[in-house]
Design a protein around this motif. Structure first.
Motif, PDB file in Angstrom:
ATOM      1  N   ASN A   2     -11.784   5.136 -11.219  1.00 46.35           N
ATOM      2  CA  ASN A   2     -10.807   4.058 -11.306  1.00 46.35           C
ATOM      3  C   ASN A   2     -11.453   2.737 -10.907  1.00 46.35           C
ATOM      4  O   ASN A   2     -12.270   2.698 -10.007  1.00 46.35           O
ATOM      5  N   THR A   3     -11.061   1.685 -11.599  1.00 50.09           N
ATOM      6  CA  THR A   3     -11.478   0.353 -11.179  1.00 50.09           C
ATOM      7  C   THR A   3     -10.224  -0.456 -10.924  1.00 50.09           C
ATOM      8  O   THR A   3      -9.218  -0.328 -11.633  1.00 50.09           O
ATOM      9  N   LEU A   4     -10.260  -1.267  -9.889  1.00 51.54           N
ATOM     10  CA  LEU A   4      -9.127  -2.109  -9.529  1.00 51.54           C
ATOM     11  C   LEU A   4      -9.589  -3.543  -9.460  1.00 51.54           C
ATOM     12  O   LEU A   4     -10.733  -3.810  -9.076  1.00 51.54           O
ATOM     13  N   THR A   5      -8.709  -4.466  -9.815  1.00 48.70           N
ATOM     14  CA  THR A   5      -9.011  -5.871  -9.568  1.00 48.70           C
ATOM     15  C   THR A   5      -8.918  -6.101  -8.055  1.00 48.70           C
ATOM     16  O   THR A   5      -8.356  -5.280  -7.318  1.00 48.70           O
ATOM     17  N   HIS A   6      -9.434  -7.235  -7.609  1.00 45.83           N
ATOM     18  CA  HIS A   6      -9.358  -7.552  -6.178  1.00 45.83           C
ATOM     19  C   HIS A   6      -7.893  -7.627  -5.723  1.00 45.83           C
ATOM     20  O   HIS A   6      -7.543  -7.134  -4.653  1.00 45.83           O
ATOM     21  N   ASP A   7      -7.018  -8.223  -6.550  1.00 47.52           N
ATOM     22  CA  ASP A   7      -5.593  -8.333  -6.194  1.00 47.52           C
ATOM     23  C   ASP A   7      -4.935  -6.960  -6.090  1.00 47.52           C
ATOM     24  O   ASP A   7      -4.145  -6.701  -5.179  1.00 47.52           O
ATOM     25  N   GLN A   8      -5.246  -6.064  -7.039  1.00 49.76           N
ATOM     26  CA  GLN A   8      -4.703  -4.696  -6.978  1.00 49.76           C
ATOM     27  C   GLN A   8      -5.205  -3.981  -5.731  1.00 49.76           C
ATOM     28  O   GLN A   8      -4.446  -3.291  -5.048  1.00 49.76           O
ATOM     29  N   PHE A   9      -6.476  -4.149  -5.454  1.00 51.96           N
ATOM     30  CA  PHE A   9      -7.065  -3.537  -4.263  1.00 51.96           C
ATOM     31  C   PHE A   9      -6.333  -4.013  -3.008  1.00 51.96           C
ATOM     32  O   PHE A   9      -5.971  -3.224  -2.139  1.00 51.96           O
ATOM     33  N   GLN A  10      -6.102  -5.325  -2.916  1.00 50.74           N
ATOM     34  CA  GLN A  10      -5.415  -5.892  -1.753  1.00 50.74           C
ATOM     35  C   GLN A  10      -3.987  -5.370  -1.638  1.00 50.74           C
ATOM     36  O   GLN A  10      -3.509  -5.086  -0.537  1.00 50.74           O
ATOM     37  N   ASP A  11      -3.276  -5.256  -2.774  1.00 43.52           N
ATOM     38  CA  ASP A  11      -1.901  -4.741  -2.755  1.00 43.52           C
ATOM     39  C   ASP A  11      -1.852  -3.318  -2.208  1.00 43.52           C
ATOM     40  O   ASP A  11      -1.011  -2.988  -1.371  1.00 43.52           O
ATOM     41  N   VAL A  12      -2.759  -2.457  -2.692  1.00 47.07           N
ATOM     42  CA  VAL A  12      -2.784  -1.066  -2.233  1.00 47.07           C
ATOM     43  C   VAL A  12      -3.184  -1.010  -0.762  1.00 47.07           C
ATOM     44  O   VAL A  12      -2.597  -0.271   0.028  1.00 47.07           O
ATOM     45  N   SER A  13      -4.168  -1.814  -0.373  1.00 49.47           N
ATOM     46  CA  SER A  13      -4.593  -1.845   1.039  1.00 49.47           C
ATOM     47  C   SER A  13      -3.443  -2.237   1.949  1.00 49.47           C
ATOM     48  O   SER A  13      -3.220  -1.627   2.989  1.00 49.47           O
ATOM     49  N   ARG A  14      -2.701  -3.274   1.547  1.00 53.63           N
ATOM     50  CA  ARG A  14      -1.567  -3.734   2.362  1.00 53.63           C
ATOM     51  C   ARG A  14      -0.519  -2.635   2.520  1.00 53.63           C
ATOM     52  O   ARG A  14       0.039  -2.443   3.596  1.00 53.63           O
ATOM     53  N   TYR A  15      -0.275  -1.898   1.441  1.00 49.10           N
ATOM     54  CA  TYR A  15       0.692  -0.804   1.508  1.00 49.10           C
ATOM     55  C   TYR A  15       0.245   0.256   2.516  1.00 49.10           C
ATOM     56  O   TYR A  15       1.032   0.705   3.359  1.00 49.10           O
ATOM     57  N   ILE A  16      -1.013   0.641   2.441  1.00 53.85           N
ATOM     58  CA  ILE A  16      -1.519   1.677   3.351  1.00 53.85           C
ATOM     59  C   ILE A  16      -1.531   1.157   4.789  1.00 53.85           C
ATOM     60  O   ILE A  16      -1.171   1.877   5.721  1.00 53.85           O
ATOM     61  N   LEU A  17      -1.908  -0.108   4.973  1.00 60.48           N
ATOM     62  CA  LEU A  17      -1.929  -0.673   6.324  1.00 60.48           C
ATOM     63  C   LEU A  17      -0.534  -0.696   6.933  1.00 60.48           C
ATOM     64  O   LEU A  17      -0.362  -0.504   8.129  1.00 60.48           O
ATOM     65  N   THR A  18       0.474  -0.914   6.094  1.00 60.68           N
ATOM     66  CA  THR A  18       1.855  -0.961   6.579  1.00 60.68           C
ATOM     67  C   THR A  18       2.413   0.421   6.864  1.00 60.68           C
ATOM     68  O   THR A  18       3.130   0.621   7.845  1.00 60.68           O
ATOM     69  N   HIS A  19       2.068   1.402   6.041  1.00 59.11           N
ATOM     70  CA  HIS A  19       2.705   2.713   6.132  1.00 59.11           C
ATOM     71  C   HIS A  19       1.847   3.805   6.753  1.00 59.11           C
ATOM     72  O   HIS A  19       2.364   4.868   7.089  1.00 59.11           O
ATOM     73  N   GLY A  20       0.563   3.572   6.914  1.00 60.80           N
ATOM     74  CA  GLY A  20      -0.308   4.612   7.448  1.00 60.80           C
ATOM     75  C   GLY A  20      -0.433   4.544   8.955  1.00 60.80           C
ATOM     76  O   GLY A  20       0.093   3.650   9.596  1.00 60.80           O
ATOM     77  N   TYR A  21      -1.136   5.514   9.519  1.00 58.77           N
ATOM     78  CA  TYR A  21      -1.425   5.449  10.949  1.00 58.77           C
ATOM     79  C   TYR A  21      -2.903   5.167  11.130  1.00 58.77           C
ATOM     80  O   TYR A  21      -3.737   5.521  10.308  1.00 58.77           O
TER      81      TYR A  21
END
Length: 145
Positions: A2-21
């Motif tokens: 999979n390849t992600l744009t920088h914006d997509q990468f940031q969106d997914v990172s933010r989601y994990i940072l918010t919901h992960g431990y």
């Protein structure tokens, strides 16, 4: 791969940072069978997303450590997670005997799950999803760099 744009990468990172431990060193078995996707933004120190079964599973933030899904945002840390985070703060932090009280107001607080009824138990202070300080009873504070 999979390849992600920088914006997509940031969106997914933010989601994990918010919901992960937070865990500074997840067991390697946790990341087994994961696909690694580095941040496409050119940098010597890049964050990395981990996908499992095509779905976001974890993020490594350079300089901070790992966030791992799935854990509900309101679930308290397990004893192992608390110890892992506390150890990371002790190893990385600067000791400070006293911390100004007003600075404590801006943090979420996670108490040691082994001592729920003990008000003098160790505490982890979290800001914007990142653990930044450890209070060890009768010792003082370790403040992350």
């Amino acid at each position: 791969m999979n390849t992600l744009t920088h914006d997509q990468f940031q969106d997914v990172s933010r989601y994990i940072l918010t919901h992960g431990y937070f865990t500074c060193f997840p067991g390697l078995d946790v990341l087994k069978n994961c696909e690694e996707i580095p941040d496409p933004e050119p940098s010597d120190y890049r964050d990395v997303l981990f996908l499992k079964g095509g779905l976001p599973f974890a993020v490594y933030e350079c300089g901070f450590g790992f966030r791992v899904l799935p854990v509900p945002a309101d679930k308290p840390l397990s004893r192992e997670q608390f110890n892992d985070t506390a150890r990371w703060l002790r190893d990385r932090g600067q000791f400070a005997a006293c911390v100004f009280l007003e600075s404590l107001c801006d943090f979420d607080v996670i108490g040691d799950p082994a001592s729920v009824s003990d008000p003098e138990s160790d505490k982890i202070y979290v800001s914007n999803g990142h653990p930044v300080m450890l209070e060890m009873s009768n010792i003082g504070f370790f403040v992350a760099d």
